[in-house]
Design a protein around this motif. Structure first.
Motif, short mmCIF file in Angstrom:
data_model
loop_
_atom_site.label_atom_id
_atom_site.label_comp_id
_atom_site.label_asym_id
_atom_site.label_seq_id
_atom_site.Cartn_x
_atom_site.Cartn_y
_atom_site.Cartn_z
N ASN A 1 12.99 33.06 -18.28
CA ASN A 1 12.90 33.85 -17.06
C ASN A 1 14.30 34.36 -16.72
OD1 ASN A 1 12.91 34.30 -14.08
ND2 ASN A 1 10.75 33.75 -14.36
N PRO A 2 14.42 35.63 -16.37
CA PRO A 2 15.78 36.17 -16.16
C PRO A 2 16.51 35.52 -15.00
CG PRO A 2 14.09 37.80 -15.59
CD PRO A 2 13.38 36.66 -16.24
N SER A 3 15.78 34.88 -14.05
CA SER A 3 16.53 34.24 -12.95
C SER A 3 17.01 32.85 -13.33
CB SER A 3 15.66 34.08 -11.70
OG SER A 3 14.58 34.87 -11.73
N GLU A 4 16.64 32.37 -14.50
CA GLU A 4 17.09 31.02 -14.90
C GLU A 4 18.59 31.06 -15.12
OE1 GLU A 4 16.16 27.67 -14.80
OE2 GLU A 4 14.50 28.03 -16.18
N THR B 1 10.16 35.06 -9.57
CA THR B 1 10.54 36.20 -10.43
C THR B 1 9.51 36.36 -11.54
OG1 THR B 1 12.82 35.65 -9.99
CG2 THR B 1 12.41 37.13 -11.84
N LYS B 2 9.17 37.59 -11.78
CA LYS B 2 8.16 37.87 -12.79
C LYS B 2 8.61 37.33 -14.15
CE LYS B 2 6.54 41.96 -13.82
NZ LYS B 2 7.03 43.14 -14.11
N ALA B 3 7.69 36.69 -14.84
CA ALA B 3 8.00 36.16 -16.16
C ALA B 3 8.24 37.32 -17.12
CB ALA B 3 6.85 35.30 -16.65
N PRO B 4 8.97 37.08 -18.19
CA PRO B 4 9.14 38.14 -19.19
C PRO B 4 7.78 38.56 -19.73
CG PRO B 4 10.49 36.21 -19.70
CD PRO B 4 9.61 35.81 -18.57
N ARG C 1 17.55 41.90 -18.91
CA ARG C 1 18.06 41.21 -20.10
C ARG C 1 17.54 39.78 -20.10
NH1 ARG C 1 23.61 41.91 -22.75
NH2 ARG C 1 22.24 42.42 -24.49
N PHE C 2 17.24 39.29 -21.27
CA PHE C 2 16.64 37.95 -21.38
C PHE C 2 17.39 37.12 -22.43
CE2 PHE C 2 13.41 40.96 -20.10
CZ PHE C 2 12.78 40.33 -19.04
N ILE C 3 17.39 35.82 -22.18
CA ILE C 3 17.96 34.91 -23.18
C ILE C 3 16.83 34.41 -24.08
CG2 ILE C 3 19.00 32.63 -23.52
CD1 ILE C 3 20.78 33.23 -21.11
#
Ligand code: PMP
Length: 793
Positions: free
Chosen positions: A68-71, A17-20, A117-119
């Motif tokens: 990373n949003p998939s985390e 997945t693309k990094a932020p 969305r990101f944490i």
């Protein structure tokens, strides 16, 4: 650059997945708006996430981490909770601290311009140099181990539901990497990696599963370790936290620091020893360290090669690190596991030999000892005695056992030096640890010599309050002799006929046992008979026999006086060993002391054989006789085999010698000796060995007395505690000594696997003085062997 920043995500989707992709301005805005930090933002390296270093106007520095949003948010929560936990339980440990939002939240969800969305989280920024791979200083390697262990300890009480998540860098999942090894182009390297992964799955994993497990950091790598000189100043990046065997944590720093080390085994040993000093590793854990390191190394190669294949654009960057691990991996194939294991154990001050002897094994083909005997004869002289007709080629000792070169175990009922048992692990460990820390001489201040002198004198009667330390029983007696002469101004010595007190020139004169037939004693020496109530000139059936023997002391003093000597000292063992294991009768020593002191001499108790609890009822042999010697000499068991000895005396006596001359013994009382001495005292106390000597000794004597009813050859059974003499006679009325029979029995018992000795002026007394860890079963085994040998004779 040795370390390749590797993907560390569990699911491949995180890698894919693309990094932020926030700009620095956006990052600064997040910091201010959501975390209340007015700061400039500067990008930091990250493959899957996005990190910014924040520099605030007040000088404080922070790290903004945009995941990373998939985390999995649960995994991020685990990381944050772990940081909070560690800060609570080990606040001194330098790890990043969590900065909450102004509302007290641990993270904030932010929207990217791409609609995702990101944490976002903020941690403190830890300054410092990154750990360098290149041959780290041993002290630094050790501190890396210490820090790893501290982190493990801090995480010990921590748990989180996300702890058992999938993670590429989870060692326990290493076999999964076999699906990736086709990316390794070099066939030889591929085979090596596969071999390690196969071995890991078949041999290592089953053992690993039995070991203690908890959440571990799992990535104490060079890139995550901050240092200042030889010290670790911080650990960052809790992205690989996982529930795994604790020992797996050590594999990462070892792998990273040995890859360029000129002495990889030594570096690994330093890290392990540093770890062990904080959290003691057990045998099973230590035994797996190198397997875990080689598996981790194989993981570097397998994952690295796969990443190169998938990301050819990063090829040069990734490949340099992978190549180093590939080389290390090939080198590791050559290492001998036993040697490495021994190296780690040594570094951790653990006994090298831990294998439990196979006591059931019987003598295999007798070894041909001739070549060895010949070499010994050539270099040590033909006269140097060996025990038993068939000498023992011993290779190992453990507890009450001596093990020969064929692997056969012998019950050792003879050696009184290993008082707490051959190679007692606690003693060996203390010895090795002290030897690895400091060994010097008494002209420096160090604690152990003072503590040891305090502990030793605390076991003695009041007045015997000062110690002198030397290296052998002979030296201790030599010093006692000098003390006595200096204090009394006299030069005569009184000793028991057949006494042995040592091998120095002066003590040889006080050791009639060593004077061949007819060789006169020196003029300044007078002897008295041992108070032998069995075959001596006064017998037990005479109630006055102790007094009669004591009267002989008067004769000895008179005889010295007649030669213009006065006694400086009366030397006595508290069980007359070389006179045939004679226990002084009650009252004898008390009367002897009075007579010696009246004649101007001092009383020297030679406790070299009898001391340290051997006689069972008392810690010192003389204590059974209500006497307080002027000087006590100690040796043999004092160090359980480490060469050390001591003289304990009264301050005024010590002062008399020091007025005349300086006292200094280079290795006497050195820190290793004193540490060993203290540990022997601890073990004696903890294992209640004096008490054991009393009851096992009494049982053994009773069993042998039982044999005496069957075998008239046994004339007398005597002794105290685990110091026993069995006198053999051909005729119970004439007391004709059965010396040949004694030799036959001792040799037969040796063949039956039990070691005893012979003593006494007629060489007819079986001498039994086992290590004090001798128990009831050993006593039975000895009695059985003696029974059989007696039956056969
Ligand atoms: N005193 C006694 C009673 C001994 O038995 C011995 C050794 N057999 C010594 C002194 C001498 O000790 P070392 O051999 O350590 O010099």
């Amino acid at each position: 650059m040795a370390s390749t920043p590797q993907p560390r995500a569990g699911s491949e989707s995180v890698l894919e997945t693309k990094a932020p992709a926030f700009s620095t301005a956006e990052a600064a805005a997040v910091a201010q708006r959501d975390f209340g930090i007015q700061a400039s933002a500067h990008p930091l390296d990250s493959e899957r996430d996005q990190n910014f270093r924040l520099r605030a106007g007040d000088g404080s520095e922070w790290v903004l981490k945009i995941a990373n949003p998939s985390e999995d948010p649960a995994i991020l929560d685990m990381q944050t909770q772990a940081l909070l936990h560690i800060a609570r339980v080990d606040p001194e440990l330098a790890i990043p601290r969590v900065k909450t939002t102004p509302d007290g939240a641990l993270f904030h969800q932010i929207d990217g311009s791409d609609g995702r969305r990101f944490i976002a989280r903020v941690l403190t920024f830890l300054p410092g140099q990154l750990l360098d791979h290149a041959s780290p200083h041993p002290a630094l390697a050790r501190d890396v181990g210490t820090t790893t262990a501290r982190l493990g300890r801090a995480l010990r009480g921590f748990f989180h539901p996300a702890a058992r998540h999938e993670l590429l860098w989870d060692l326990t999942q290493a076999p999964e990497l076999r699906t990736r090894t086709h990316h390794i182009g070099e066939p030889g390297l591929r085979r090596s990696v596969e071999k390690i992964l196969d071995h890991f799955e078949a041999k290592v994993l089953p053992k690993l599963r039995k070991l203690r497990a908890q959440i571990i950091h799992n990535d104490i790598s060079c890139l995550n370790t901050l240092v200042d000189g030889d010290r670790v100043t911080g650990v960052i990046d809790f992205g690989d936290l996982i529930h795994a065997p604790l020992i797996a944590d050590i594999a990462v720093p070892i792998c990273e620091l040995i890859v360029q080390s000129t002495d990889p085994i030594a570096t690994a040993a330093e890290i392990t020893a540093g770890y062990h000093a904080v959290t003691a590793l057990d045998d099973d854990e230590l035994g797996l360290v190198f397997d875990l390191v080689s598996t981790r190394c194989a993981m570097y190669v397998a994952i690295g090669k796969w990443r190169v294949a998938d990301h050819p654009e990063n090829r040069d960057y990734i490949i340099s690190g992978v190549q180093e691990y590939a080389t290390l991996l090939e080198e590791m194939q050559e290492w001998e596991n036993d040697r490495m294991y021994a190296g780690l154990r040594r570094a951790c001050a653990m006994p090298i030999s831990i294998a439990v002897p196979d006591f059931t094994r019987q003598a295999s083909d007798e070894e041909n000892l001739q070549p060895m005997l010949e070499r010994r004869r050539q270099r040590l002289g033909p006269e140097l005695e060996l025990s038993y007709d068939r000498p023992l080629h011993v290779v190992r000792g453990e507890g009450v056992w001596l093990i020969d070169a064929t692997g056969r175990s012998f019950l050792d009922a003879y050696n009184n030096v290993p008082q707490v048992g051959h190679c007692h692990p606690t003693v060996v460990q203390a010895l090795a640890k002290q030897a690895a820390t400091l060994n010097t001489n008494t002209r420096y201040l160090y604690e152990s010599v003072i503590e040891y002198a305090e502990r030793l004198t605390a076991t003695m009667p009041n007045g015997l309050s000062v110690c002198m330390f030397v290296c052998s029983g002979s030296e201790a007696n030599e010093l006692a002799w000098r003390l006595a002469k200096a204090h009394t101004g006299n030069a005569g010595g009184i000793v028991i006929e057949d006494a042995y007190h040592g091998t120095t020139d002066a003590i040889y004169e006080l050791s009639p046992a060593e004077h061949g037939d007819g060789k006169p004693l020196a003029e300044h020496v007078a002897t008295v008979p041992a108070p032998d109530g069995y075959r001596g000139k006064f017998r037990r059936d005479d109630p006055q026999y102790a007094d009669h023997y004591a009267t002989c002391i008067d004769d000895a003093v008179a005889s010295l006086n007649a030669r213009d000597f006065a006694p400086a000292a009366f030397f006595f063992d508290t069980i007359f060993s070389s006179s045939g294991i004679i226990v002084p009768p009650p009252g004898y020593l008390l009367a002897a002391f009075e007579k010696i002191r009246a004649g101007g001499g001092l009383c020297v108790a030679d406790e070299v054989q009898t001391g340290f609890g051997r006689t069972g009822d008392h810690f010192w042999g003389f204590s059974a006789h209500d006497v307080v010697p002027d000087i006590v000499t100690l040796g043999k068991p004092i160090g359980n085999g480490y060469s050390m000895a001591a003289v304990v005396t009264k301050p005024a006596i010590l002062a008399s010698l020091i007025e005349e001359t300086e006292f200094f013994s280079t290795t006497g009382g050195n820190p290793v000796a004193c540490t060993v001495g203290l540990t022997v005292l601890d073990v004696l106390e903890r294992e209640e060995l004096q008490q054991r000597a009393a009851h096992v000794g009494a049982q053994l004597r009773a069993q042998i007395e039982g044999l005496a009813e069957k075998y008239p050859l046994i004339g007398d059974v005597r002794g105290a505690g685990l110091f026993i003499g069995v006198e053999l006679v051909r005729d119970r009325s004439t007391l004709e000594p059965a010396a040949e029979e004694a030799a036959t029995i001792v040799n037969r018992m040796r063949d039956l696997g039990v070691l005893v000795g012979i003593d006494g002026p007629h060489a007819n007394v079986l001498k039994i003085r086992p290590p004090l860890v001798f128990d009831e079963n050993h006593a039975l085994q000895l009695t059985d062997a003696l029974d059989q040998a007696l039956q056969e004779i």
